[in-house]
Design a protein around this motif. Sequence first.
Motif, PDB file in Angstrom:
ATOM      1  N   LYS A  25      30.604 -22.885 -20.518  1.00 25.84           N
ATOM      2  CA  LYS A  25      30.106 -21.912 -21.501  1.00 25.84           C
ATOM      3  C   LYS A  25      31.212 -20.948 -21.909  1.00 25.84           C
ATOM      4  CE  LYS A  25      25.302 -22.152 -20.014  1.00 25.84           C
ATOM      5  NZ  LYS A  25      24.171 -21.414 -19.432  1.00 25.84           N
ATOM      6  N   ASN A  26      31.939 -20.428 -20.935  1.00 28.19           N
ATOM      7  CA  ASN A  26      33.016 -19.489 -21.223  1.00 28.19           C
ATOM      8  C   ASN A  26      34.140 -20.170 -21.997  1.00 28.19           C
ATOM      9  OD1 ASN A  26      34.389 -16.889 -20.878  1.00 28.19           O
ATOM     10  ND2 ASN A  26      35.756 -18.048 -19.541  1.00 28.19           N
ATOM     11  N   ARG A  27      34.505 -21.376 -21.589  1.00 23.99           N
ATOM     12  CA  ARG A  27      35.604 -22.075 -22.266  1.00 23.99           C
ATOM     13  C   ARG A  27      35.240 -22.411 -23.705  1.00 23.99           C
ATOM     14  NH1 ARG A  27      39.993 -22.004 -23.776  1.00 23.99           N
ATOM     15  NH2 ARG A  27      41.394 -23.781 -23.736  1.00 23.99           N
ATOM     16  N   SER A  28      34.009 -22.817 -23.927  1.00 25.00           N
ATOM     17  CA  SER A  28      33.558 -23.092 -25.289  1.00 25.00           C
ATOM     18  C   SER A  28      33.644 -21.831 -26.149  1.00 25.00           C
ATOM     19  CB  SER A  28      32.133 -23.636 -25.257  1.00 25.00           C
ATOM     20  OG  SER A  28      31.702 -23.929 -26.544  1.00 25.00           O
ATOM     21  N   SER A  29      33.231 -20.721 -25.581  1.00 19.72           N
ATOM     22  CA  SER A  29      33.310 -19.439 -26.293  1.00 19.72           C
ATOM     23  C   SER A  29      34.766 -19.080 -26.620  1.00 19.72           C
ATOM     24  CB  SER A  29      32.668 -18.340 -25.450  1.00 19.72           C
ATOM     25  OG  SER A  29      32.845 -17.086 -26.048  1.00 19.72           O
ATOM     26  N   GLN A  30      35.670 -19.342 -25.695  1.00 20.15           N
ATOM     27  CA  GLN A  30      37.089 -19.066 -25.942  1.00 20.15           C
ATOM     28  C   GLN A  30      37.610 -19.897 -27.108  1.00 20.15           C
ATOM     29  OE1 GLN A  30      38.845 -19.911 -22.135  1.00 20.15           O
ATOM     30  NE2 GLN A  30      38.611 -17.794 -21.424  1.00 20.15           N
ATOM     31  N   HIS A  31      37.218 -21.159 -27.170  1.00 16.42           N
ATOM     32  CA  HIS A  31      37.649 -22.003 -28.296  1.00 16.42           C
ATOM     33  C   HIS A  31      37.105 -21.446 -29.606  1.00 16.42           C
ATOM     34  CE1 HIS A  31      39.764 -25.245 -26.297  1.00 16.42           C
ATOM     35  NE2 HIS A  31      38.753 -25.435 -25.448  1.00 16.42           N
ATOM     36  N   LYS A  32      35.844 -21.024 -29.619  1.00 12.81           N
ATOM     37  CA  LYS A  32      35.241 -20.486 -30.847  1.00 12.81           C
ATOM     38  C   LYS A  32      35.930 -19.201 -31.306  1.00 12.81           C
ATOM     39  CE  LYS A  32      30.669 -22.520 -30.405  1.00 12.81           C
ATOM     40  NZ  LYS A  32      31.016 -23.572 -31.338  1.00 12.81           N
ATOM     41  N   ARG A  33      36.293 -18.368 -30.342  1.00 13.21           N
ATOM     42  CA  ARG A  33      36.939 -17.087 -30.661  1.00 13.21           C
ATOM     43  C   ARG A  33      38.454 -17.210 -30.839  1.00 13.21           C
ATOM     44  NH1 ARG A  33      36.397 -13.699 -26.285  1.00 13.21           N
ATOM     45  NH2 ARG A  33      35.715 -15.415 -24.962  1.00 13.21           N
ATOM     46  N   LYS A  34      38.982 -18.403 -30.590  1.00 19.45           N
ATOM     47  CA  LYS A  34      40.425 -18.658 -30.706  1.00 19.45           C
ATOM     48  C   LYS A  34      41.231 -17.640 -29.900  1.00 19.45           C
ATOM     49  CE  LYS A  34      39.697 -20.980 -35.043  1.00 19.45           C
ATOM     50  NZ  LYS A  34      38.381 -21.324 -34.618  1.00 19.45           N
ATOM     51  N   VAL A  35      40.813 -17.481 -28.642  1.00 22.76           N
ATOM     52  CA  VAL A  35      41.444 -16.526 -27.729  1.00 22.76           C
ATOM     53  C   VAL A  35      42.939 -16.800 -27.589  1.00 22.76           C
ATOM     54  CG1 VAL A  35      41.477 -15.745 -25.319  1.00 22.76           C
ATOM     55  CG2 VAL A  35      39.302 -16.072 -26.490  1.00 22.76           C
ATOM     56  N   HIS A  36      43.319 -18.048 -27.635  1.00 23.48           N
ATOM     57  CA  HIS A  36      44.723 -18.442 -27.543  1.00 23.48           C
ATOM     58  C   HIS A  36      45.132 -19.044 -28.896  1.00 23.48           C
ATOM     59  CE1 HIS A  36      44.297 -17.739 -23.273  1.00 23.48           C
ATOM     60  NE2 HIS A  36      43.246 -18.547 -23.272  1.00 23.48           N
ATOM     61  N   PRO A  37      45.539 -18.206 -29.856  1.00 24.29           N
ATOM     62  CA  PRO A  37      45.739 -18.648 -31.240  1.00 24.29           C
ATOM     63  C   PRO A  37      46.848 -19.683 -31.449  1.00 24.29           C
ATOM     64  CG  PRO A  37      46.373 -16.349 -30.977  1.00 24.29           C
ATOM     65  CD  PRO A  37      45.771 -16.783 -29.686  1.00 24.29           C
ATOM     66  N   SER A  38      47.768 -19.826 -30.523  1.00 25.80           N
ATOM     67  CA  SER A  38      48.870 -20.775 -30.735  1.00 25.80           C
ATOM     68  C   SER A  38      48.572 -22.161 -30.164  1.00 25.80           C
ATOM     69  CB  SER A  38      50.153 -20.230 -30.105  1.00 25.80           C
ATOM     70  OG  SER A  38      49.989 -20.107 -28.704  1.00 25.80           O
ATOM     71  N   THR A  39      47.376 -22.376 -29.641  1.00 28.00           N
ATOM     72  CA  THR A  39      47.057 -23.665 -29.041  1.00 28.00           C
ATOM     73  C   THR A  39      46.685 -24.716 -30.089  1.00 28.00           C
ATOM     74  OG1 THR A  39      44.732 -23.098 -28.754  1.00 28.00           O
ATOM     75  CG2 THR A  39      46.215 -22.581 -26.914  1.00 28.00           C
ATOM     76  N   PHE A  40      46.723 -25.969 -29.658  1.00 28.13           N
ATOM     77  CA  PHE A  40      46.334 -27.093 -30.517  1.00 28.13           C
ATOM     78  C   PHE A  40      44.926 -26.891 -31.056  1.00 28.13           C
ATOM     79  CE2 PHE A  40      44.356 -31.285 -30.998  1.00 28.13           C
ATOM     80  CZ  PHE A  40      45.276 -31.938 -31.810  1.00 28.13           C
ATOM     81  N   SER A  41      43.996 -26.488 -30.182  1.00 24.16           N
ATOM     82  CA  SER A  41      42.602 -26.340 -30.612  1.00 24.16           C
ATOM     83  C   SER A  41      42.442 -25.242 -31.664  1.00 24.16           C
ATOM     84  CB  SER A  41      41.676 -26.085 -29.419  1.00 24.16           C
ATOM     85  OG  SER A  41      42.003 -24.886 -28.767  1.00 24.16           O
ATOM     86  N   ASN A  45      41.353 -25.738 -35.638  1.00 23.74           N
ATOM     87  CA  ASN A  45      39.984 -25.200 -35.715  1.00 23.74           C
ATOM     88  C   ASN A  45      38.989 -26.049 -34.920  1.00 23.74           C
ATOM     89  OD1 ASN A  45      38.228 -23.160 -36.574  1.00 23.74           O
ATOM     90  ND2 ASN A  45      37.503 -24.397 -38.273  1.00 23.74           N
ATOM     91  N   LEU A  46      39.378 -26.451 -33.729  1.00 20.87           N
ATOM     92  CA  LEU A  46      38.528 -27.266 -32.868  1.00 20.87           C
ATOM     93  C   LEU A  46      37.647 -26.331 -32.045  1.00 20.87           C
ATOM     94  CD1 LEU A  46      41.223 -29.807 -31.639  1.00 20.87           C
ATOM     95  CD2 LEU A  46      39.788 -29.912 -33.684  1.00 20.87           C
ATOM     96  N   ASP A  47      36.414 -26.174 -32.468  1.00 18.14           N
ATOM     97  CA  ASP A  47      35.534 -25.215 -31.793  1.00 18.14           C
ATOM     98  C   ASP A  47      34.110 -25.730 -31.602  1.00 18.14           C
ATOM     99  OD1 ASP A  47      34.623 -25.153 -34.380  1.00 18.14           O
ATOM    100  OD2 ASP A  47      34.857 -22.991 -34.636  1.00 18.14           O
ATOM    101  N   LYS A  48      33.897 -27.012 -31.856  1.00 16.54           N
ATOM    102  CA  LYS A  48      32.564 -27.593 -31.694  1.00 16.54           C
ATOM    103  C   LYS A  48      32.567 -28.517 -30.478  1.00 16.54           C
ATOM    104  CE  LYS A  48      31.648 -27.225 -36.595  1.00 16.54           C
ATOM    105  NZ  LYS A  48      32.724 -26.245 -36.733  1.00 16.54           N
ATOM    106  N   LEU A  49      31.717 -28.202 -29.520  1.00 13.11           N
ATOM    107  CA  LEU A  49      31.620 -28.989 -28.295  1.00 13.11           C
ATOM    108  C   LEU A  49      30.802 -30.242 -28.580  1.00 13.11           C
ATOM    109  CD1 LEU A  49      32.138 -29.162 -25.219  1.00 13.11           C
ATOM    110  CD2 LEU A  49      29.986 -27.915 -24.915  1.00 13.11           C
ATOM    111  N   MET A  50      31.447 -31.397 -28.515  1.00 15.05           N
ATOM    112  CA  MET A  50      30.790 -32.653 -28.866  1.00 15.05           C
ATOM    113  C   MET A  50      30.337 -33.458 -27.655  1.00 15.05           C
ATOM    114  SD  MET A  50      30.676 -32.546 -32.007  1.00 15.05           S
ATOM    115  CE  MET A  50      31.392 -31.666 -33.348  1.00 15.05           C
ATOM    116  N   TYR A  51      30.999 -33.238 -26.510  1.00 18.99           N
ATOM    117  CA  TYR A  51      30.705 -34.037 -25.327  1.00 18.99           C
ATOM    118  C   TYR A  51      31.187 -33.281 -24.104  1.00 18.99           C
ATOM    119  CZ  TYR A  51      31.147 -37.761 -21.862  1.00 18.99           C
ATOM    120  OH  TYR A  51      31.044 -38.516 -20.713  1.00 18.99           O
ATOM    121  N   PHE A  52      30.463 -33.427 -22.992  1.00 23.21           N
ATOM    122  CA  PHE A  52      30.978 -32.956 -21.714  1.00 23.21           C
ATOM    123  C   PHE A  52      30.325 -33.725 -20.582  1.00 23.21           C
ATOM    124  CE2 PHE A  52      27.351 -30.180 -22.471  1.00 23.21           C
ATOM    125  CZ  PHE A  52      26.759 -30.037 -21.220  1.00 23.21           C
TER     126      PHE A  52
END
Length: 105
Positions: A25-41, A45-52
Amino acid sequence: MNHYIYIISNKKNGTLYVGETGNIKNRSSQHKRKVHPSTFSARYNLDKLMYFEVVDSKELGLKREKQLKKWNRAWKIRIIEEKNPEWIDLSSDWDLSFEMMGIKI
């Protein structure tokens, strides 16, 4: 302690990223908020959780993450579509997401 291996995307059949985390849950939120702006995700703009999936330890999680990262794109799409054929952002409804992935909470 549970660990999660996940695949995120920007849209159906879009760019894919495989990751591992102890808190999905936290990691998904980080991707949505782009907490680490220089990352590949963030760049793609990879912020939709498709599988886990869930494993019992960080060691198993890292092993599975490496395995999935080596898979070709078609195999990754196949595992997404087996559980999530509509490519719904699983982070939008956690109860439904765990049910779709066959995980009891």
